[in-house]
Scaffold this active site. Structure first.
Site, PDB file in Angstrom:
ATOM      1  N   CYS A 185       2.864  -1.821   2.185  1.00  0.00           N
ATOM      2  CA  CYS A 185       1.852  -0.985   3.472  1.00  0.00           C
ATOM      3  C   CYS A 185       2.379   0.780   3.260  1.00  0.00           C
ATOM      4  CB  CYS A 185       1.396  -2.195   4.925  1.00  0.00           C
ATOM      5  SG  CYS A 185       3.027  -1.621   5.987  1.00  0.00           S
ATOM      6  N   ASP A 204      -5.758  -1.796   8.505  1.00  0.00           N
ATOM      7  CA  ASP A 204      -4.354  -1.194   9.467  1.00  0.00           C
ATOM      8  C   ASP A 204      -5.077  -1.650  10.501  1.00  0.00           C
ATOM      9  OD1 ASP A 204      -2.394   0.114   9.533  1.00  0.00           O
ATOM     10  OD2 ASP A 204      -2.592   1.848   8.847  1.00  0.00           O
ATOM     11  N   ARG A 254       1.628  -3.670   8.763  1.00  0.00           N
ATOM     12  CA  ARG A 254       1.008  -5.270   8.340  1.00  0.00           C
ATOM     13  C   ARG A 254       2.756  -5.820   7.580  1.00  0.00           C
ATOM     14  NH1 ARG A 254      -3.480  -2.035   5.703  1.00  0.00           N
ATOM     15  NH2 ARG A 254      -1.874  -0.291   5.904  1.00  0.00           N
TER      16      ARG A 254
END
Length: 145
Positions: A8, A116, A14
């Site tokens: 990520c 996100d 994440r």
């Protein structure tokens, strides 16, 4: 042996959640790590990522890792959270083209980014976690013998 690298942006939200989810599946012959395309080395997972992992009885002793040649060479499969992460991986490491996919793409979902949650409420983190978990369960089912 499958060596899965989740990628990520900062490796604090994440990808650490994805790492914890897949690791908890305890699939034989599968190792897992995570990294970020713009990660600051050594940062802990975000507070809300940790909270959501604990709510789901998952643990992860995490320190962020900047994506580098070392991780690319280690991985047999690179799963990114967004198409832009995939593009970043391939722009820096074009040799990884045959093993780099978005998580959604690899799970067989429509081309879809996992948003996100950074800086968001715990509810936003829960939503991201659920999306990641759903995709990983589809992938993990393919690997179970």
């Amino acid at each position: 042996m499958k060596r899965v690298l989740f990628v990520c942006t900062g490796n604090t939200c994440r990808s650490p959640m994805a790492e914890a989810i897949l690791r908890s599946k305890e699939i034989p012959e599968v190792e897992v790590k995570s990294a970020g395309v713009f990660a600051a080395k050594g940062s802990a997972a975000s507070e809300n990522a940790g909270k959501v992992l604990r709510e789901n009885e998952l643990s992860l002793d995490h320190k962020s890792t900047q994506l580098s040649q070392t991780e690319i060479e280690w991985a047999t499969l690179i799963l990114t959270m967004t198409a832009s992460h995939k593009e970043a991986v391939l722009s820096y490491f074009p040799q990884a083209v045959d093993k780099t996919f978005t998580l959604s793409e690899f799970a067989g979902n429509a081309a879809r980014d996992i948003a996100d949650p950074y800086g968001g409420s715990v509810e936003i983190y829960r939503a991201a976690f659920a999306e990641i978990k759903d995709a990983i369960e589809k992938v993990a089912d393919k690997w179970k013998v």
